[in-house]
Design a protein around this motif. Structure first.
Motif, PDB file in Angstrom:
ATOM      1  N   GLY A 115       0.776  -1.239  -0.084  1.00 49.67           N
ATOM      2  CA  GLY A 115      -0.012   0.117   0.060  1.00 49.67           C
ATOM      3  C   GLY A 115       0.733   1.306   0.102  1.00 49.67           C
ATOM      4  O   GLY A 115       0.239   2.343  -0.015  1.00 49.67           O
ATOM      5  N   GLU A 116       2.157   1.105   0.050  1.00 49.15           N
ATOM      6  CA  GLU A 116       3.036   2.405   0.336  1.00 49.15           C
ATOM      7  C   GLU A 116       3.757   2.655  -1.105  1.00 49.15           C
ATOM      8  O   GLU A 116       4.238   1.446  -1.717  1.00 49.15           O
ATOM      9  CB  GLU A 116       3.939   2.385   1.293  1.00 49.15           C
ATOM     10  CG  GLU A 116       3.093   2.506   2.547  1.00 49.15           C
ATOM     11  CD  GLU A 116       3.856   2.870   3.924  1.00 49.15           C
ATOM     12  OE1 GLU A 116       5.483   3.020   3.632  1.00 49.15           O
ATOM     13  OE2 GLU A 116       3.420   3.038   4.903  1.00 49.15           O
ATOM     14  N   MET A 117       4.094   3.860  -1.492  1.00 51.86           N
ATOM     15  CA  MET A 117       4.837   3.929  -2.821  1.00 51.86           C
ATOM     16  C   MET A 117       6.391   3.573  -2.598  1.00 51.86           C
ATOM     17  O   MET A 117       6.910   4.347  -1.612  1.00 51.86           O
ATOM     18  CB  MET A 117       4.776   5.329  -3.272  1.00 51.86           C
ATOM     19  CG  MET A 117       3.507   5.606  -3.904  1.00 51.86           C
ATOM     20  SD  MET A 117       3.242   7.333  -4.689  1.00 51.86           S
ATOM     21  CE  MET A 117       3.403   8.267  -3.010  1.00 51.86           C
ATOM     22  N   VAL A 118       6.700   2.968  -3.539  1.00 49.36           N
ATOM     23  CA  VAL A 118       8.298   2.627  -3.208  1.00 49.36           C
ATOM     24  C   VAL A 118       9.003   3.110  -4.706  1.00 49.36           C
ATOM     25  O   VAL A 118      10.047   3.061  -4.939  1.00 49.36           O
ATOM     26  CB  VAL A 118       8.603   0.992  -3.347  1.00 49.36           C
ATOM     27  CG1 VAL A 118       8.031   0.597  -2.228  1.00 49.36           C
ATOM     28  CG2 VAL A 118       7.984   0.206  -4.392  1.00 49.36           C
ATOM     29  N   GLY A 119       8.119   3.772  -5.619  1.00 45.96           N
ATOM     30  CA  GLY A 119       8.516   4.357  -6.923  1.00 45.96           C
ATOM     31  C   GLY A 119       7.517   4.759  -7.990  1.00 45.96           C
ATOM     32  O   GLY A 119       6.435   4.481  -7.694  1.00 45.96           O
ATOM     33  N   LEU A 120       7.942   5.254  -8.981  1.00 44.79           N
ATOM     34  CA  LEU A 120       7.005   5.780 -10.013  1.00 44.79           C
ATOM     35  C   LEU A 120       7.846   5.268 -11.138  1.00 44.79           C
ATOM     36  O   LEU A 120       8.918   5.767 -11.456  1.00 44.79           O
ATOM     37  CB  LEU A 120       6.782   7.303  -9.728  1.00 44.79           C
ATOM     38  CG  LEU A 120       5.842   7.916 -10.884  1.00 44.79           C
ATOM     39  CD1 LEU A 120       4.183   7.463 -10.660  1.00 44.79           C
ATOM     40  CD2 LEU A 120       5.812   9.429 -10.930  1.00 44.79           C
ATOM     41  N   ILE A 121       7.101   4.589 -12.182  1.00 46.35           N
ATOM     42  CA  ILE A 121       7.739   4.423 -13.378  1.00 46.35           C
ATOM     43  C   ILE A 121       6.933   5.037 -14.593  1.00 46.35           C
ATOM     44  O   ILE A 121       5.674   5.279 -14.581  1.00 46.35           O
ATOM     45  CB  ILE A 121       7.835   2.902 -13.613  1.00 46.35           C
ATOM     46  CG1 ILE A 121       6.686   2.055 -13.614  1.00 46.35           C
ATOM     47  CG2 ILE A 121       8.960   2.415 -12.829  1.00 46.35           C
ATOM     48  CD1 ILE A 121       6.723   0.746 -14.320  1.00 46.35           C
ATOM     49  N   SER A 122       7.740   5.478 -15.571  1.00 45.88           N
ATOM     50  CA  SER A 122       7.085   6.298 -16.644  1.00 45.88           C
ATOM     51  C   SER A 122       7.117   5.259 -17.878  1.00 45.88           C
ATOM     52  O   SER A 122       7.593   4.244 -18.033  1.00 45.88           O
ATOM     53  CB  SER A 122       7.974   7.553 -17.055  1.00 45.88           C
ATOM     54  OG  SER A 122       9.057   7.231 -17.537  1.00 45.88           O
ATOM     55  N   LEU A 123       6.339   5.648 -18.947  1.00 46.81           N
ATOM     56  CA  LEU A 123       6.430   4.838 -20.085  1.00 46.81           C
ATOM     57  C   LEU A 123       7.452   4.673 -20.741  1.00 46.81           C
ATOM     58  O   LEU A 123       8.077   3.723 -21.288  1.00 46.81           O
ATOM     59  CB  LEU A 123       5.241   5.665 -21.190  1.00 46.81           C
ATOM     60  CG  LEU A 123       5.001   4.844 -22.631  1.00 46.81           C
ATOM     61  CD1 LEU A 123       4.471   3.403 -22.329  1.00 46.81           C
ATOM     62  CD2 LEU A 123       3.972   5.671 -23.182  1.00 46.81           C
ATOM     63  N   GLY A 124       8.451   5.947 -20.659  1.00 45.89           N
ATOM     64  CA  GLY A 124       9.637   5.827 -21.264  1.00 45.89           C
ATOM     65  C   GLY A 124      10.660   4.957 -20.539  1.00 45.89           C
ATOM     66  O   GLY A 124      11.609   4.340 -21.221  1.00 45.89           O
ATOM     67  N   ASP A 125      10.593   4.937 -19.308  1.00 45.79           N
ATOM     68  CA  ASP A 125      11.298   3.846 -18.356  1.00 45.79           C
ATOM     69  C   ASP A 125      11.102   2.490 -18.963  1.00 45.79           C
ATOM     70  O   ASP A 125      11.927   1.738 -19.090  1.00 45.79           O
ATOM     71  CB  ASP A 125      10.953   4.108 -16.856  1.00 45.79           C
ATOM     72  CG  ASP A 125      11.279   5.314 -16.464  1.00 45.79           C
ATOM     73  OD1 ASP A 125      12.145   6.034 -16.699  1.00 45.79           O
ATOM     74  OD2 ASP A 125      10.556   5.553 -15.235  1.00 45.79           O
ATOM     75  N   VAL A 126       9.826   2.336 -19.039  1.00 49.11           N
ATOM     76  CA  VAL A 126       9.488   0.800 -19.498  1.00 49.11           C
ATOM     77  C   VAL A 126       9.963   0.438 -20.981  1.00 49.11           C
ATOM     78  O   VAL A 126      10.610  -0.641 -21.102  1.00 49.11           O
ATOM     79  CB  VAL A 126       7.834   0.559 -19.582  1.00 49.11           C
ATOM     80  CG1 VAL A 126       7.301  -0.756 -19.986  1.00 49.11           C
ATOM     81  CG2 VAL A 126       7.600   0.756 -18.026  1.00 49.11           C
ATOM     82  N   VAL A 127       9.635   1.495 -21.962  1.00 48.76           N
ATOM     83  CA  VAL A 127      10.080   1.265 -23.098  1.00 48.76           C
ATOM     84  C   VAL A 127      11.748   1.068 -23.292  1.00 48.76           C
ATOM     85  O   VAL A 127      12.460   0.242 -23.939  1.00 48.76           O
ATOM     86  CB  VAL A 127       9.836   2.499 -24.094  1.00 48.76           C
ATOM     87  CG1 VAL A 127      10.510   2.252 -25.654  1.00 48.76           C
ATOM     88  CG2 VAL A 127       8.266   2.233 -24.274  1.00 48.76           C
ATOM     89  N   LYS A 128      12.506   1.875 -22.697  1.00 49.10           N
ATOM     90  CA  LYS A 128      13.764   1.789 -22.778  1.00 49.10           C
ATOM     91  C   LYS A 128      14.578   0.641 -21.950  1.00 49.10           C
ATOM     92  O   LYS A 128      15.324  -0.054 -22.421  1.00 49.10           O
ATOM     93  CB  LYS A 128      14.350   2.864 -21.617  1.00 49.10           C
ATOM     94  CG  LYS A 128      15.837   3.015 -21.368  1.00 49.10           C
ATOM     95  CD  LYS A 128      16.366   4.244 -20.418  1.00 49.10           C
ATOM     96  CE  LYS A 128      17.936   4.117 -20.055  1.00 49.10           C
ATOM     97  NZ  LYS A 128      18.281   5.290 -19.080  1.00 49.10           N
ATOM     98  N   ALA A 129      13.735   0.027 -20.855  1.00 51.56           N
ATOM     99  CA  ALA A 129      14.321  -1.217 -20.293  1.00 51.56           C
ATOM    100  C   ALA A 129      14.088  -2.492 -21.294  1.00 51.56           C
ATOM    101  O   ALA A 129      14.783  -3.594 -21.459  1.00 51.56           O
ATOM    102  CB  ALA A 129      13.391  -1.710 -18.934  1.00 51.56           C
ATOM    103  N   GLN A 130      12.752  -2.344 -22.078  1.00 51.20           N
ATOM    104  CA  GLN A 130      12.627  -3.418 -22.917  1.00 51.20           C
ATOM    105  C   GLN A 130      13.657  -3.261 -24.104  1.00 51.20           C
ATOM    106  O   GLN A 130      13.933  -4.421 -24.871  1.00 51.20           O
ATOM    107  CB  GLN A 130      11.121  -3.317 -23.614  1.00 51.20           C
ATOM    108  CG  GLN A 130      10.030  -3.712 -22.452  1.00 51.20           C
ATOM    109  CD  GLN A 130       8.726  -3.936 -23.002  1.00 51.20           C
ATOM    110  OE1 GLN A 130       8.281  -3.430 -24.010  1.00 51.20           O
ATOM    111  NE2 GLN A 130       7.883  -4.846 -22.084  1.00 51.20           N
ATOM    112  N   LEU A 131      13.703  -2.031 -24.856  1.00 52.05           N
ATOM    113  CA  LEU A 131      14.974  -1.985 -25.704  1.00 52.05           C
ATOM    114  C   LEU A 131      16.053  -2.635 -25.444  1.00 52.05           C
ATOM    115  O   LEU A 131      16.950  -3.206 -26.009  1.00 52.05           O
ATOM    116  CB  LEU A 131      15.038  -0.383 -26.289  1.00 52.05           C
ATOM    117  CG  LEU A 131      13.761   0.005 -26.854  1.00 52.05           C
ATOM    118  CD1 LEU A 131      13.730   1.589 -27.370  1.00 52.05           C
ATOM    119  CD2 LEU A 131      13.266  -0.477 -28.386  1.00 52.05           C
TER     120      LEU A 131
END
Length: 148
Positions: A115-131
């Motif tokens: 229930g507590e935030m440990v981070g925030l990810i963006s669409l750019g973060d996800v695309v970069k990781a997949q690439l």
């Protein structure tokens, strides 16, 4: 080959894992100033700084300016923030996160644990990781073919 990047791996690549939050009651003009100052696209609205109450993006502010004009800048962030948040945890796979972001047409997702935030990810973060994952897979295949 399926892409198996986990949210936990994405969070480790971010230079700062601290989520920028703002308290409810903040004026939209103040939120816009925070976004500009910190050079970010989204603020998580949270009374305690740990549990997300809502999320406010640059797009939300621009959309409201287009609807109401400058008068909306004196309203509180609660009047336009998204309250039905889509979240994930550290064990979520990047392809699942990407699908949720694409279907929901949003670019930022809070990462929660208990229930507590440990981070925030963006669409750019996800695309970069997949690439990066695809590039590593390509290099490994080339190495196997060339006998390296």
């Amino acid at each position: 080959r399926e892409i198996e990047v986990l949210v936990s791996q994405i969070l480790k690549t971010k230079p700062d894992d601290k989520v920028v939050t703002a308290k409810p009651g903040l004026k939209i003009s103040e939120a816009a100033a925070m976004l500009a100052e910190k050079r970010i696209g989204t603020l998580v609205i949270s009374a305690d700084g740990k549990t997300p109450d809502g999320i406010l993006s640059e797009r939300d502010i621009v959309r409201e300016l287009g609807r109401q004009g400058r008068g909306c800048l004196d309203l509180s962030v609660e009047s336009i923030m998204t309250t039905k948040l889509v979240t994930c945890n550290r064990d979520a796979r990047s392809d699942e996160v990407l699908q949720k972001m694409t279907e929901g047409r949003f670019r930022h997702m809070p990462v929660l644990e208990e229930g507590e935030m440990v981070g925030l990810i963006s669409l750019g973060d996800v695309v970069k990781a997949q690439l990066q994952d695809l590039s590593m897979g390509k290099s490994a295949l080339e190495g196997m073919i060339m006998g390296r």
